[in-house]
Design a protein around this motif. Structure first.
Motif, PDB file in Angstrom:
ATOM      1  N   SER A   1      -4.714  -2.212  11.391  1.00  0.00           N
ATOM      2  CA  SER A   1      -3.334  -1.876  11.747  1.00  0.00           C
ATOM      3  C   SER A   1      -2.357  -2.383  10.681  1.00  0.00           C
ATOM      4  CB  SER A   1      -2.969  -2.414  13.135  1.00  0.00           C
ATOM      5  OG  SER A   1      -3.078  -3.813  13.171  1.00  0.00           O
ATOM      6  N   LEU A   2      -2.625  -3.550  10.117  1.00  0.00           N
ATOM      7  CA  LEU A   2      -1.788  -4.074   9.042  1.00  0.00           C
ATOM      8  C   LEU A   2      -1.925  -3.199   7.795  1.00  0.00           C
ATOM      9  CD1 LEU A   2       0.089  -6.277   7.940  1.00  0.00           C
ATOM     10  CD2 LEU A   2      -1.944  -7.656   7.485  1.00  0.00           C
ATOM     11  N   ASN A   3      -3.153  -2.832   7.461  1.00  0.00           N
ATOM     12  CA  ASN A   3      -3.389  -1.967   6.302  1.00  0.00           C
ATOM     13  C   ASN A   3      -2.670  -0.633   6.463  1.00  0.00           C
ATOM     14  OD1 ASN A   3      -5.047  -3.970   5.296  1.00  0.00           O
ATOM     15  ND2 ASN A   3      -6.927  -3.001   6.008  1.00  0.00           N
ATOM     16  N   GLN A   4      -2.752  -0.042   7.654  1.00  0.00           N
ATOM     17  CA  GLN A   4      -2.088   1.240   7.912  1.00  0.00           C
ATOM     18  C   GLN A   4      -0.577   1.104   7.827  1.00  0.00           C
ATOM     19  OE1 GLN A   4      -3.675   2.649  11.635  1.00  0.00           O
ATOM     20  NE2 GLN A   4      -5.708   2.974  10.778  1.00  0.00           N
ATOM     21  N   ALA A   5      -0.023   0.023   8.366  1.00  0.00           N
ATOM     22  CA  ALA A   5       1.429  -0.189   8.306  1.00  0.00           C
ATOM     23  C   ALA A   5       1.897  -0.279   6.856  1.00  0.00           C
ATOM     24  CB  ALA A   5       1.810  -1.447   9.073  1.00  0.00           C
ATOM     25  N   ILE A   6       1.137  -0.966   6.025  1.00  0.00           N
ATOM     26  CA  ILE A   6       1.498  -1.079   4.611  1.00  0.00           C
ATOM     27  C   ILE A   6       1.420   0.281   3.937  1.00  0.00           C
ATOM     28  CG2 ILE A   6       0.771  -2.048   2.384  1.00  0.00           C
ATOM     29  CD1 ILE A   6      -0.122  -4.558   4.009  1.00  0.00           C
ATOM     30  N   THR A   7       0.347   1.005   4.191  1.00  0.00           N
ATOM     31  CA  THR A   7       0.186   2.338   3.601  1.00  0.00           C
ATOM     32  C   THR A   7       1.313   3.266   4.027  1.00  0.00           C
ATOM     33  OG1 THR A   7      -2.209   2.060   3.497  1.00  0.00           O
ATOM     34  CG2 THR A   7      -1.375   4.316   3.418  1.00  0.00           C
ATOM     35  N   HIS A   8       1.639   3.280   5.318  1.00  0.00           N
ATOM     36  CA  HIS A   8       2.723   4.138   5.825  1.00  0.00           C
ATOM     37  C   HIS A   8       4.068   3.736   5.227  1.00  0.00           C
ATOM     38  CE1 HIS A   8       0.109   6.358   8.390  1.00  0.00           C
ATOM     39  NE2 HIS A   8      -0.161   5.339   9.194  1.00  0.00           N
ATOM     40  N   SER A   9       4.325   2.459   5.119  1.00  0.00           N
ATOM     41  CA  SER A   9       5.582   1.988   4.531  1.00  0.00           C
ATOM     42  C   SER A   9       5.689   2.409   3.069  1.00  0.00           C
ATOM     43  CB  SER A   9       5.695   0.472   4.633  1.00  0.00           C
ATOM     44  OG  SER A   9       5.825   0.076   5.967  1.00  0.00           O
ATOM     45  N   ALA A  10       4.584   2.298   2.352  1.00  0.00           N
ATOM     46  CA  ALA A  10       4.572   2.709   0.947  1.00  0.00           C
ATOM     47  C   ALA A  10       4.796   4.218   0.836  1.00  0.00           C
ATOM     48  CB  ALA A  10       3.252   2.315   0.293  1.00  0.00           C
ATOM     49  N   GLN A  11       4.083   4.997   1.668  1.00  0.00           N
ATOM     50  CA  GLN A  11       4.228   6.450   1.633  1.00  0.00           C
ATOM     51  C   GLN A  11       5.650   6.880   1.965  1.00  0.00           C
ATOM     52  OE1 GLN A  11       1.105   7.669   4.306  1.00  0.00           O
ATOM     53  NE2 GLN A  11      -0.411   7.798   2.666  1.00  0.00           N
ATOM     54  N   ALA A  12       6.289   6.198   2.909  1.00  0.00           N
ATOM     55  CA  ALA A  12       7.665   6.527   3.284  1.00  0.00           C
ATOM     56  C   ALA A  12       8.616   6.353   2.093  1.00  0.00           C
ATOM     57  CB  ALA A  12       8.116   5.662   4.458  1.00  0.00           C
ATOM     58  N   ARG A  13       8.199   5.550   1.136  1.00  0.00           N
ATOM     59  CA  ARG A  13       9.010   5.302  -0.058  1.00  0.00           C
ATOM     60  C   ARG A  13       8.446   6.041  -1.270  1.00  0.00           C
ATOM     61  NH1 ARG A  13       9.012   1.678   3.657  1.00  0.00           N
ATOM     62  NH2 ARG A  13      10.837   0.435   4.130  1.00  0.00           N
ATOM     63  N   HIS A  14       7.554   7.005  -0.998  1.00  0.00           N
ATOM     64  CA  HIS A  14       6.922   7.827  -2.040  1.00  0.00           C
ATOM     65  C   HIS A  14       6.191   6.970  -3.068  1.00  0.00           C
ATOM     66  CE1 HIS A  14       9.022  11.158  -0.245  1.00  0.00           C
ATOM     67  NE2 HIS A  14      10.147  10.467  -0.350  1.00  0.00           N
ATOM     68  N   PHE A  15       5.554   5.926  -2.561  1.00  0.00           N
ATOM     69  CA  PHE A  15       4.802   4.995  -3.393  1.00  0.00           C
ATOM     70  C   PHE A  15       3.339   5.094  -2.993  1.00  0.00           C
ATOM     71  CE2 PHE A  15       2.995   0.828  -4.395  1.00  0.00           C
ATOM     72  CZ  PHE A  15       3.477   0.611  -5.673  1.00  0.00           C
ATOM     73  N   VAL A  16       2.467   5.169  -3.966  1.00  0.00           N
ATOM     74  CA  VAL A  16       1.037   5.215  -3.682  1.00  0.00           C
ATOM     75  C   VAL A  16       0.464   3.809  -3.868  1.00  0.00           C
ATOM     76  CG1 VAL A  16      -1.190   6.205  -4.335  1.00  0.00           C
ATOM     77  CG2 VAL A  16       0.881   7.606  -4.447  1.00  0.00           C
TER      78      VAL A  16
END
Length: 167
Positions: free
Chosen positions: A127-142
């Protein structure tokens, strides 16, 4: 693989280290890379340590074992290899290394680091990994890699601190 844990259960350090070294040798063989004696010795020292170990600490430990001067590049090359093979993790905030709990698969690792006794416990939380990934994606960051290092007190140090406070 890393011997440090947040519980104070009895732990057979030698068994844990031997198992981890057998796993490392098997994984290196499967991956077609060589776990040289020097690399294995660096890995053994990291696995045997009860806390994260820095490169210069490792260099001093190796010199003590061999009675020879060890050049920094020797240790750094071994560490680079061990990190590349996911056998150890680098804790960037304290510039030290710990053994990996799951070297068979590449994974995102996070660490709980005790500010008092310096132990480090690896954990992976989807869940932590997914939250980080989603937050990064929301900022157009891979996001390619992620590692969170959380500092606090382990249960043993919390208990010891509360005993000292109550005394």
């Amino acid at each position: 693989m890393h011997p440090t844990s947040l519980t104070s259960q009895p732990h057979n350090q030698q068994h844990c280290t031997n198992t981890a070294l057998m796993t490392a040798n098997r994984l290196c063989s499967e991956r077609g890379v060589k776990l040289t004696p020097q690399r294995e010795q660096v890995l053994r020292l990291i696995l045997q340590s009860r806390q994260p170990v820095g490169a210069y600490q490792l260099m001093a430990m190796l010199e003590e074992l061999s009675d020879k001067t060890i050049a920094p590049p020797t240790v750094y090359r071994a560490l680079d290899f061990l990190v590349e093979q996911d056998l150890v993790h680098k804790l960037h905030s304290i510039n030290a290394f710990v053994g990996c709990n799951h070297p068979s698969c590449h994974h995102q690792s996070h660490f709980l680091i005790c500010s008092h006794c310096q132990t480090a416990t690896e954990f992976d939380d989807d869940s932590l990994n997914q939250a980080i990934t989603h937050s990064a994606q929301a900022r157009h960051f891979v996001a390619k890699e992620q590692s969170i290092e959380i500092f606090g007190l382990c249960p043993d140090c919390q208990t010891n601190t509360s005993h000292q406070t109550n005394a």
